[in-house]
Design a protein around this motif. Structure first.
Motif, short mmCIF file in Angstrom:
data_model
loop_
_atom_site.label_atom_id
_atom_site.label_comp_id
_atom_site.label_asym_id
_atom_site.label_seq_id
_atom_site.Cartn_x
_atom_site.Cartn_y
_atom_site.Cartn_z
N GLU A 101 16.82 -59.46 -4.48
CA GLU A 101 16.18 -59.63 -5.87
C GLU A 101 15.71 -58.19 -5.95
OE1 GLU A 101 16.01 -61.76 -8.02
OE2 GLU A 101 16.83 -63.59 -7.17
N SER A 102 15.93 -57.24 -5.20
CA SER A 102 15.22 -55.78 -5.59
C SER A 102 16.16 -54.82 -6.30
CB SER A 102 14.92 -55.23 -4.02
OG SER A 102 14.64 -54.10 -4.22
N ASN A 103 15.34 -54.07 -7.12
CA ASN A 103 16.32 -53.11 -7.75
C ASN A 103 15.96 -51.67 -6.97
OD1 ASN A 103 13.49 -52.55 -8.61
ND2 ASN A 103 14.21 -52.27 -10.57
N LEU A 104 15.52 -51.59 -5.96
CA LEU A 104 15.36 -50.23 -5.34
C LEU A 104 16.66 -50.18 -4.38
CD1 LEU A 104 11.63 -50.58 -3.80
CD2 LEU A 104 12.62 -49.55 -6.14
N GLY A 105 17.48 -49.16 -4.80
CA GLY A 105 18.71 -48.75 -4.09
C GLY A 105 18.48 -47.47 -2.96
N GLU A 106 19.30 -47.26 -2.48
CA GLU A 106 19.55 -46.15 -1.32
C GLU A 106 20.58 -45.29 -1.75
OE1 GLU A 106 17.36 -44.55 1.93
OE2 GLU A 106 16.82 -46.22 0.44
N LEU A 107 20.47 -44.01 -2.33
CA LEU A 107 21.28 -42.93 -2.43
C LEU A 107 21.54 -42.41 -0.93
CD1 LEU A 107 23.03 -41.21 -4.05
CD2 LEU A 107 21.26 -39.77 -4.29
N ALA A 108 22.87 -42.76 -0.59
CA ALA A 108 23.27 -42.17 1.04
C ALA A 108 24.71 -42.08 0.99
CB ALA A 108 22.75 -43.40 1.66
N GLU A 109 25.31 -41.63 2.03
CA GLU A 109 26.47 -41.06 2.22
C GLU A 109 27.27 -42.40 2.64
OE1 GLU A 109 27.71 -36.79 3.65
OE2 GLU A 109 26.90 -38.03 5.19
N GLY A 134 25.81 -51.56 -22.76
CA GLY A 134 24.28 -51.40 -22.74
C GLY A 134 24.26 -50.07 -21.93
N SER A 135 23.09 -50.01 -21.06
CA SER A 135 22.83 -48.45 -20.57
C SER A 135 22.26 -48.71 -19.10
CB SER A 135 21.74 -47.97 -21.30
OG SER A 135 22.20 -47.57 -22.94
N PHE A 136 22.52 -47.80 -18.27
CA PHE A 136 22.16 -48.02 -16.79
C PHE A 136 21.28 -46.78 -16.62
CE2 PHE A 136 22.91 -46.52 -12.35
CZ PHE A 136 22.48 -47.86 -11.62
N PHE A 137 20.18 -46.97 -15.84
CA PHE A 137 19.24 -45.86 -15.78
C PHE A 137 18.93 -45.74 -14.20
CE2 PHE A 137 18.32 -48.37 -19.72
CZ PHE A 137 18.31 -46.89 -20.62
N VAL A 138 18.63 -44.44 -14.11
CA VAL A 138 18.37 -44.41 -12.30
C VAL A 138 16.65 -43.60 -12.54
CG1 VAL A 138 18.71 -43.55 -10.08
CG2 VAL A 138 20.31 -44.58 -11.49
N VAL A 180 16.44 -48.75 -9.96
CA VAL A 180 17.46 -48.94 -10.83
C VAL A 180 17.19 -49.95 -11.98
CG1 VAL A 180 19.45 -47.95 -9.43
CG2 VAL A 180 18.95 -50.31 -9.61
N SER A 181 17.59 -49.66 -13.11
CA SER A 181 17.40 -50.69 -14.24
C SER A 181 18.43 -50.69 -15.40
CB SER A 181 16.15 -50.39 -14.88
OG SER A 181 15.90 -49.08 -15.35
N ALA A 182 18.41 -51.42 -16.28
CA ALA A 182 19.62 -51.41 -17.42
C ALA A 182 19.18 -52.39 -18.46
CB ALA A 182 20.97 -52.09 -16.51
N GLU A 183 19.98 -52.00 -19.52
CA GLU A 183 19.79 -52.80 -20.67
C GLU A 183 21.13 -53.16 -21.31
OE1 GLU A 183 17.79 -50.07 -23.23
OE2 GLU A 183 15.87 -50.37 -22.57
N SER A 194 18.71 -57.80 -15.59
CA SER A 194 18.53 -57.61 -14.28
C SER A 194 19.31 -56.80 -13.62
CB SER A 194 18.41 -58.96 -13.51
OG SER A 194 17.67 -59.84 -14.02
N VAL A 195 18.82 -55.87 -12.45
CA VAL A 195 19.96 -55.03 -11.64
C VAL A 195 19.52 -55.39 -10.32
CG1 VAL A 195 20.74 -52.62 -11.38
CG2 VAL A 195 20.06 -53.28 -13.77
N PHE A 196 20.49 -55.54 -9.25
CA PHE A 196 20.46 -55.64 -8.16
C PHE A 196 21.14 -54.69 -7.18
CE2 PHE A 196 20.97 -59.87 -10.17
CZ PHE A 196 19.71 -60.24 -10.33
N ALA A 197 20.18 -53.98 -6.56
CA ALA A 197 20.78 -52.83 -5.88
C ALA A 197 21.42 -53.32 -4.54
CB ALA A 197 19.62 -51.86 -5.26
N HIS A 198 22.43 -52.72 -4.28
CA HIS A 198 23.13 -53.13 -2.89
C HIS A 198 22.38 -52.34 -1.84
CE1 HIS A 198 27.18 -53.75 -5.36
NE2 HIS A 198 26.20 -54.16 -5.73
N GLN A 199 22.30 -53.21 -0.45
CA GLN A 199 21.59 -52.84 0.66
C GLN A 199 22.73 -52.91 1.71
OE1 GLN A 199 18.87 -51.07 0.79
NE2 GLN A 199 17.99 -51.37 -1.28
N ARG A 200 22.90 -51.74 2.54
CA ARG A 200 23.44 -51.79 3.84
C ARG A 200 22.64 -52.51 4.85
NH1 ARG A 200 27.84 -49.00 6.46
NH2 ARG A 200 27.47 -48.71 8.62
N VAL A 201 23.37 -53.38 5.61
CA VAL A 201 22.78 -53.98 6.69
C VAL A 201 22.90 -53.14 8.17
CG1 VAL A 201 22.66 -56.12 8.36
CG2 VAL A 201 23.25 -56.29 6.06
#
Length: 232
Positions: A101-109, A134-138, A180-183, A194-201
């Motif tokens: 449910e989180s919209n906090l993403g990680e900028l990584a390699e 729509g639009s995407f925001f960081v 991240v967010s979006a309209e 809603s925007v769902f950030a991908h997270q690496r396990v």
């Protein structure tokens, strides 16, 4: 000789010295029970033998306790097997991405389609029934907008989005956590979606006592397995 009508008469409630733990049938194992049954039969009054119903009742009581012990042992073995299997399945998630449910993403390699490493932040935009784009925001964690882009019209539903980590001037933003967010265009107006950030396990933890599986994510957070929205 007086007859002994039960095991409790043969072994009264006072606890013999050195045998404090043997207080009831529930505390005995099969060998103890058989020895007591033989002793009871040997010491009964031949002219007044124990009632068969009483003997059968004692056997049934011990059989019930023994059966419950075996059932508990079988359940313990089953629980251990299920926990082990769950742990193996969870271990297979290491290195994969999930959405929560989180919209906090990680900028990584991350590896690109050619297997080369590049900076990226992946997310999924939930367009719902909208198909007008729509639009995407960081934003960084101070709330400053570092990137925005138009989203193309879609068929509704979910749209995967990847940010390459560069701002409007083409400069690479520092690796780390971003919001991240979006309209989406709904009825001709921009509406937040809603925007769902991908997270690496990165790793998993299995609680053997509770059978719970916890995923440790690349952004430093930990979530329960049931909190995952989607496995990617």
């Amino acid at each position: 000789m007086d007859s002994l009508t039960s095991i409790n008469e043969l072994f009264p409630s006072s606890t013999p010295l050195g045998n404090e733990s043997a207080n009831s049938i529930e505390d005995m194992d099969a060998q103890d029970f058989l020895e007591l049954m033989v002793a009871e039969l040997e010491n009964q009054d031949p002219t007044k033998p124990n009632d068969n119903a009483d003997m059968m009742g004692q056997l049934a009581q011990f059989g019930t306790v023994s059966g419950i012990d075996e059932l508990n042992a079988n359940f313990a073995g089953l629980s251990s097997a299920l926990t082990g299997g769950q742990g193996l399945q969870a271990a297979a998630l290491v290195g994969r991405s999930v959405t929560t449910e989180s919209n906090l993403g990680e900028l990584a390699e991350v590896p690109n389609a050619q297997g080369e490493m590049e900076y990226a932040l992946d997310a999924t935009v939930e367009f719902g029934s909208s198909n007008a784009g729509g639009s995407f925001f960081v934003q960084d964690m101070t709330g400053r907008l570092v990137y925005s882009a138009a989203l193309p019209p879609s068929q509704g539903g979910q749209l995967p989005v990847r940010w390459d980590g560069r701002n409007a001037q083409g400069e690479l933003a520092p690796p780390g956590t971003y919001r991240v967010s979006a309209e989406a265009i709904v009825g001709g107006q921009s509406t937040a979606v809603s925007v769902f950030a991908h997270q690496r396990v990165e790793s998993v933890a299995v609680d053997g006592a509770q059978g719970a599986v916890t995923l440790n994510l690349g952004n430093g957070s930990s979530i329960a397995l049931e909190e995952v929205k989607q496995f990617l």
